[in-house]
Design a protein around this motif. Structure first.
Motif, PDB file in Angstrom:
ATOM      1  N   THR A   2      44.904  87.120 -21.542  1.00 32.98           N
ATOM      2  CA  THR A   2      44.470  87.882 -22.699  1.00 32.98           C
ATOM      3  C   THR A   2      44.219  89.332 -22.295  1.00 32.98           C
ATOM      4  OG1 THR A   2      43.374  85.880 -23.447  1.00 32.98           O
ATOM      5  CG2 THR A   2      42.760  87.897 -24.532  1.00 32.98           C
ATOM      6  N   ASP A   3      44.676  90.293 -23.148  1.00 35.99           N
ATOM      7  CA  ASP A   3      44.431  91.697 -22.806  1.00 35.99           C
ATOM      8  C   ASP A   3      42.961  92.042 -23.078  1.00 35.99           C
ATOM      9  OD1 ASP A   3      44.030  92.587 -25.496  1.00 35.99           O
ATOM     10  OD2 ASP A   3      46.157  92.975 -25.732  1.00 35.99           O
ATOM     11  N   ALA A   4      42.536  93.203 -22.608  1.00 39.30           N
ATOM     12  CA  ALA A   4      41.121  93.591 -22.650  1.00 39.30           C
ATOM     13  C   ALA A   4      40.580  93.692 -24.072  1.00 39.30           C
ATOM     14  CB  ALA A   4      40.910  94.913 -21.914  1.00 39.30           C
ATOM     15  N   LEU A   5      41.349  94.262 -24.989  1.00 43.82           N
ATOM     16  CA  LEU A   5      40.877  94.386 -26.378  1.00 43.82           C
ATOM     17  C   LEU A   5      40.739  93.022 -27.044  1.00 43.82           C
ATOM     18  CD1 LEU A   5      42.831  97.511 -27.677  1.00 43.82           C
ATOM     19  CD2 LEU A   5      40.397  97.319 -27.128  1.00 43.82           C
ATOM     20  N   GLU A  12      33.055  88.734 -28.665  1.00 48.10           N
ATOM     21  CA  GLU A  12      32.172  88.976 -29.818  1.00 48.10           C
ATOM     22  C   GLU A  12      32.214  87.805 -30.795  1.00 48.10           C
ATOM     23  OE1 GLU A  12      29.944  91.439 -30.109  1.00 48.10           O
ATOM     24  OE2 GLU A  12      30.606  92.057 -28.122  1.00 48.10           O
ATOM     25  N   GLU A  13      33.412  87.317 -31.107  1.00 44.25           N
ATOM     26  CA  GLU A  13      33.545  86.180 -32.027  1.00 44.25           C
ATOM     27  C   GLU A  13      32.845  84.939 -31.478  1.00 44.25           C
ATOM     28  OE1 GLU A  13      37.484  85.471 -34.052  1.00 44.25           O
ATOM     29  OE2 GLU A  13      38.074  86.991 -32.576  1.00 44.25           O
ATOM     30  N   PHE A  14      33.026  84.697 -30.197  1.00 46.24           N
ATOM     31  CA  PHE A  14      32.411  83.520 -29.558  1.00 46.24           C
ATOM     32  C   PHE A  14      30.899  83.618 -29.650  1.00 46.24           C
ATOM     33  CE2 PHE A  14      30.615  81.424 -25.787  1.00 46.24           C
ATOM     34  CZ  PHE A  14      31.127  80.140 -25.941  1.00 46.24           C
ATOM     35  N   HIS A  15      30.350  84.774 -29.331  1.00 54.61           N
ATOM     36  CA  HIS A  15      28.892  84.923 -29.346  1.00 54.61           C
ATOM     37  C   HIS A  15      28.326  85.004 -30.768  1.00 54.61           C
ATOM     38  CE1 HIS A  15      29.411  85.487 -25.035  1.00 54.61           C
ATOM     39  NE2 HIS A  15      28.170  85.037 -24.980  1.00 54.61           N
ATOM     40  N   HIS A  16      29.165  85.266 -31.739  1.00 56.53           N
ATOM     41  CA  HIS A  16      28.740  85.172 -33.138  1.00 56.53           C
ATOM     42  C   HIS A  16      28.755  83.702 -33.577  1.00 56.53           C
ATOM     43  CE1 HIS A  16      28.088  86.299 -37.284  1.00 56.53           C
ATOM     44  NE2 HIS A  16      29.113  85.529 -37.621  1.00 56.53           N
ATOM     45  N   ALA A  55      28.342  76.682 -19.773  1.00 54.65           N
ATOM     46  CA  ALA A  55      28.765  77.472 -18.607  1.00 54.65           C
ATOM     47  C   ALA A  55      29.264  78.856 -19.022  1.00 54.65           C
ATOM     48  CB  ALA A  55      29.857  76.724 -17.841  1.00 54.65           C
ATOM     49  N   ILE A  56      30.001  78.929 -20.127  1.00 54.43           N
ATOM     50  CA  ILE A  56      30.495  80.218 -20.608  1.00 54.43           C
ATOM     51  C   ILE A  56      29.326  81.121 -21.003  1.00 54.43           C
ATOM     52  CG2 ILE A  56      31.788  81.365 -22.465  1.00 54.43           C
ATOM     53  CD1 ILE A  56      33.671  78.858 -22.414  1.00 54.43           C
ATOM     54  N   LEU A  57      28.325  80.545 -21.660  1.00 55.25           N
ATOM     55  CA  LEU A  57      27.157  81.337 -22.063  1.00 55.25           C
ATOM     56  C   LEU A  57      26.429  81.941 -20.866  1.00 55.25           C
ATOM     57  CD1 LEU A  57      25.594  79.164 -24.901  1.00 55.25           C
ATOM     58  CD2 LEU A  57      26.737  81.384 -25.133  1.00 55.25           C
ATOM     59  N   GLN A  58      26.574  81.312 -19.721  1.00 56.37           N
ATOM     60  CA  GLN A  58      25.882  81.772 -18.524  1.00 56.37           C
ATOM     61  C   GLN A  58      26.736  82.730 -17.683  1.00 56.37           C
ATOM     62  OE1 GLN A  58      25.011  77.846 -17.015  1.00 56.37           O
ATOM     63  NE2 GLN A  58      23.034  77.789 -18.055  1.00 56.37           N
ATOM     64  N   LYS A  59      27.925  83.065 -18.175  1.00 57.27           N
ATOM     65  CA  LYS A  59      28.837  83.939 -17.433  1.00 57.27           C
ATOM     66  C   LYS A  59      28.843  85.351 -17.999  1.00 57.27           C
ATOM     67  CE  LYS A  59      32.275  80.640 -15.822  1.00 57.27           C
ATOM     68  NZ  LYS A  59      33.725  80.422 -15.680  1.00 57.27           N
ATOM     69  N   ARG A  60      29.320  86.240 -17.162  1.00 56.35           N
ATOM     70  CA  ARG A  60      29.636  87.591 -17.618  1.00 56.35           C
ATOM     71  C   ARG A  60      31.087  87.577 -18.098  1.00 56.35           C
ATOM     72  NH1 ARG A  60      28.512  90.782 -12.289  1.00 56.35           N
ATOM     73  NH2 ARG A  60      30.022  89.214 -11.756  1.00 56.35           N
ATOM     74  N   ARG A  61      31.399  88.475 -18.981  1.00 51.97           N
ATOM     75  CA  ARG A  61      32.760  88.548 -19.531  1.00 51.97           C
ATOM     76  C   ARG A  61      33.803  88.691 -18.423  1.00 51.97           C
ATOM     77  NH1 ARG A  61      33.483  92.558 -24.378  1.00 51.97           N
ATOM     78  NH2 ARG A  61      31.324  92.641 -23.776  1.00 51.97           N
ATOM     79  N   THR A  62      33.483  89.438 -17.384  1.00 54.47           N
ATOM     80  CA  THR A  62      34.443  89.686 -16.301  1.00 54.47           C
ATOM     81  C   THR A  62      34.701  88.445 -15.453  1.00 54.47           C
ATOM     82  OG1 THR A  62      32.658  90.494 -14.890  1.00 54.47           O
ATOM     83  CG2 THR A  62      33.899  92.139 -16.157  1.00 54.47           C
ATOM     84  N   ASP A  63      33.867  87.422 -15.588  1.00 51.96           N
ATOM     85  CA  ASP A  63      34.016  86.208 -14.777  1.00 51.96           C
ATOM     86  C   ASP A  63      34.739  85.081 -15.499  1.00 51.96           C
ATOM     87  OD1 ASP A  63      32.638  87.455 -12.707  1.00 51.96           O
ATOM     88  OD2 ASP A  63      30.697  86.731 -13.409  1.00 51.96           O
ATOM     89  N   ASP A  68      38.200  79.051 -19.627  1.00 54.93           N
ATOM     90  CA  ASP A  68      37.081  79.518 -20.450  1.00 54.93           C
ATOM     91  C   ASP A  68      37.604  80.135 -21.743  1.00 54.93           C
ATOM     92  OD1 ASP A  68      35.272  78.833 -18.415  1.00 54.93           O
ATOM     93  OD2 ASP A  68      35.204  80.875 -17.616  1.00 54.93           O
ATOM     94  N   ILE A  69      38.621  80.943 -21.628  1.00 52.82           N
ATOM     95  CA  ILE A  69      39.188  81.635 -22.787  1.00 52.82           C
ATOM     96  C   ILE A  69      39.764  80.629 -23.777  1.00 52.82           C
ATOM     97  CG2 ILE A  69      41.032  83.215 -23.516  1.00 52.82           C
ATOM     98  CD1 ILE A  69      40.435  84.758 -20.837  1.00 52.82           C
TER      99      ILE A  69
END
Length: 112
Positions: A2-5, A12-16, A55-63, A68-69
């Motif tokens: 997945t590209d950065a954008l 954002e969608e996931f955390h919403h 596990a995803i909630l406990q990660k940083r986006r860069t990890d 996960d995606i």
């Protein structure tokens, strides 16, 4: 990959869609798997999908990994399909509410 954008938008969608904190979700997993006399170990509570969302909630986006995606897309799609802004599950609609909570979305939690 997945590209950065696209990843930013998915994040954002996931955390919403996932409006429960990692602590709330972990507690929910333990409660849902608890038997009358036993409680599962924290890393063994819930289904693999529940554990992956946690596990995803406990990660940083860069990890994030490709897996996960994929899970994030699945969770966003499922929560979006099952939510109904005008007809969210009521407190007595436990089956539907608990299904959404398994993905980290508590429909009774007020928006923040």
């Amino acid at each position: 990959m997945t590209d950065a954008l696209e990843l930013d938008a998915l994040w954002e969608e996931f955390h919403h869609a996932v409006n429960m904190t990692s602590q709330e979700l972990a507690a929910r997993l333990r409660v849902s798997d608890a038997a009358e006399e036993t409680e599962p170990l924290p890393d063994q509570a819930g289904s693999p999908t529940w554990q992956h969302v946690l596990a995803i909630l406990q990660k940083r986006r860069t990890d994030l990994t490709d897996d996960d995606i994929r899970t994030m897309y699945e969770v966003v799609d499922t929560v979006t399909e099952q939510r109904d802004e005008e007809n969210e599950p009521a407190a007595d609609d436990t089956r539907r509410r608990h299904h959404l909570m398994a993905l980290g979305h508590d429909p009774l939690k007020p928006p923040q």
